[in-house]
Design a protein around this motif. Structure first.
Motif, mmCIF file in Angstrom:
data_model
loop_
_atom_site.group_PDB
_atom_site.id
_atom_site.type_symbol
_atom_site.label_atom_id
_atom_site.label_comp_id
_atom_site.label_asym_id
_atom_site.label_seq_id
_atom_site.Cartn_x
_atom_site.Cartn_y
_atom_site.Cartn_z
ATOM 1 N N ILE A 215 -13.702 9.160 -8.206
ATOM 2 C CA ILE A 215 -13.190 7.970 -7.812
ATOM 3 C C ILE A 215 -12.043 7.147 -9.224
ATOM 4 O O ILE A 215 -13.089 6.709 -9.632
ATOM 5 N N GLN A 216 -10.508 7.316 -8.977
ATOM 6 C CA GLN A 216 -10.252 6.743 -9.913
ATOM 7 C C GLN A 216 -10.446 5.203 -9.402
ATOM 8 O O GLN A 216 -10.534 4.316 -10.396
ATOM 9 N N CYS A 217 -9.468 4.623 -7.948
ATOM 10 C CA CYS A 217 -8.649 3.355 -7.702
ATOM 11 C C CYS A 217 -9.569 3.049 -6.238
ATOM 12 O O CYS A 217 -8.960 3.913 -5.700
ATOM 13 N N ILE A 218 -9.818 1.904 -6.252
ATOM 14 C CA ILE A 218 -10.288 1.598 -4.349
ATOM 15 C C ILE A 218 -9.394 0.036 -4.925
ATOM 16 O O ILE A 218 -8.929 -0.472 -5.277
ATOM 17 N N VAL A 219 -8.613 0.794 -4.019
ATOM 18 C CA VAL A 219 -7.651 -0.494 -2.941
ATOM 19 C C VAL A 219 -7.970 -1.475 -2.001
ATOM 20 O O VAL A 219 -8.357 -0.696 -0.597
ATOM 21 N N SER A 220 -8.464 -2.487 -1.943
ATOM 22 C CA SER A 220 -8.708 -3.737 -0.945
ATOM 23 C C SER A 220 -8.434 -4.267 -1.003
ATOM 24 O O SER A 220 -7.957 -5.322 -2.517
ATOM 25 N N LEU B 282 0.819 -1.073 0.016
ATOM 26 C CA LEU B 282 -0.330 -0.403 0.405
ATOM 27 C C LEU B 282 0.925 1.362 -0.089
ATOM 28 O O LEU B 282 0.095 2.385 -0.605
ATOM 29 N N SER B 283 1.957 1.259 0.746
ATOM 30 C CA SER B 283 2.881 1.801 0.960
ATOM 31 C C SER B 283 3.234 2.389 -0.584
ATOM 32 O O SER B 283 3.456 3.784 -1.078
ATOM 33 N N LYS B 284 2.925 2.022 -1.819
ATOM 34 C CA LYS B 284 3.283 2.282 -3.018
ATOM 35 C C LYS B 284 2.517 2.595 -3.900
ATOM 36 O O LYS B 284 2.580 3.781 -4.611
ATOM 37 N N PHE C 11 -3.561 -4.369 -3.127
ATOM 38 C CA PHE C 11 -2.435 -3.578 -2.472
ATOM 39 C C PHE C 11 -1.649 -3.264 -3.599
ATOM 40 O O PHE C 11 -0.728 -4.877 -4.052
ATOM 41 N N GLY C 12 -0.297 -2.932 -4.033
ATOM 42 C CA GLY C 12 0.679 -2.396 -4.542
ATOM 43 C C GLY C 12 -0.002 -1.699 -6.310
ATOM 44 O O GLY C 12 1.266 -1.655 -7.010
#
Length: 352
Positions: A313-318, A207-209, A328-329
């Protein structure tokens, strides 16, 4: 122009870019036109930061690596397999490009070319060097592109369609100015992550990326977190630690100091790890060096909220919490068929 010739040119460009996919550039005798372009591109990578202070070598190389990974024969064939290329529209498509991250407009350019249209490219003042050199390489590999790829420095005229990217303010101008032609107008968007507290340390490091790549300047960068009420941010900050060296870049450090000072003077409650602040806020767009977060009590409320706000919203990370979640990433490594704003650019271009 034959579709296979276009594909071959893009694959050749991918081979060229793969020579620069790491810090150690490796010149291959098998890559076409290296004598003309290798040294020039190497110099441009090293000097891009002089034209845009955010385009440090590491970030430029990340963009190049992403495109090298995308432009393979397998990927290009998969991308094209969903469309009918039997007729070339040969329409003049004006491209008004953003410049927030390296090569951000390149997908629009190759989409115009492979669709059988003519690209009239208006570059952003923040990204005027990298894309023209790659365009020149493509024209050298496939000379038929020479009459289908033109850079515009003055007023854009004679276009049949437009794809324009800008802020919410400029989008209103674009909507008005280009109302009489087919168009795609892109506005500000942000990306979010939905956390449950059950993420692994590896997922949070990934996620940090999503947060720090390109210093958070892109629409695919996560700028907002949804976390369960009572969430313990210790594990989140441990995941962010992988990006600790970002604070040693002067432009980022200045933004961190400034935005932290503004928050503190406004007496906002902050969490801070020395290179990133997080603040509870309902907004999606956070400033550089900061991420907003919002608590939730019911996951279904979050999902409904994001559905209602899909144009923001462009992207949803989960961890697969929504049907369109990105792992993630992976936000900064889109495939050729991952279109900005979920608008199928290639389908739009082929129907002109």
């Amino acid at each position: 122009m034959d579709l296979e010739a276009k594909k071959k040119a893009f694959v050749t460009l991918g081979d060229f870019l793969r020579q620069f996919a790491t810090n150690e550039f490796v010149k291959s005798e098998k890559v076409e036109h290296n004598d003309t372009f290798f040294s020039s591109f190497e110099t441009l990578i090293e000097t891009s930061v002089h034209y845009n202070g955010w385009f440090v070598k590491e970030q430029v190389l990340f963009a190049i690596q992403s495109w090298a990974n995308a432009l393979t024969e397998e990927n290009i064939n998969q991308w094209c397999s969903a469309y009918d290329f039997s007729i070339e529209p040969l329409k003049k498509v004006g491209l008004i490009l953003a410049g927030n991250v390296p090569l951000v407009g390149f997908h629009d350019l190759i989409s115009v070319l492979i669709s059988g249209n003519i690209a009239l490219v208006k570059l952003s003042s923040n990204d005027q060097k990298l894309l023209p050199l790659l365009a020149e390489y493509l024209q050298t590999v496939e000379p038929q592109f020479a009459e289908r790829l033109l850079f515009i420095t003055g007023k854009m005229e004679g276009f049949d369609a437009v794809i324009a990217t800008g802020s919410n303010n400029t989008a209103r101008y674009f909507d008005y100015y280009f109302s009489n032609v087919p168009h795609i107008i892109r506005k500000n968007r942000n990306s979010v992550a939905i956390l449950t507290g059950e993420e692994t340390p590896e997922q949070l490091t990934e996620l940090s990326k999503d947060i720090f790549t390109y210093y958070g300047l892109g629409c695919r960068n996560v700028s907002k977190l949804f976390v369960p009420r009572g969430y313990d941010f210790e594990a989140f900050f441990q995941g962010m630690y992988a990006q600790k060296d970002v604070i040693f870049y002067e432009k980022y450090a200045h933004n961190y100091d400034y935005n932290k000072a503004v928050f503190l003077m406004s007496e906002f409650k902050l969490l801070d790890n020395g290179f990133l602040t997080i603040k509870e806020d309902v907004s999606y767009a956070s400033p550089i060096s900061s991420v907003y977060y919002e608590y939730y009590d019911d996951m279904e409320d979050v999902i409904e909220r994001l559905k209602n706000d899909h144009e923001k919203i462009q992207c949803i990370v989960s961890n697969k919490l929504t049907a369109d979640s990105i792992a993630f990433g992976q936000t900064q490594s889109p495939q050729l068929w991952d279109y900005a704003d979920q608008v199928d650019t290639l389908a739009f271009l082929l129907k002109l």
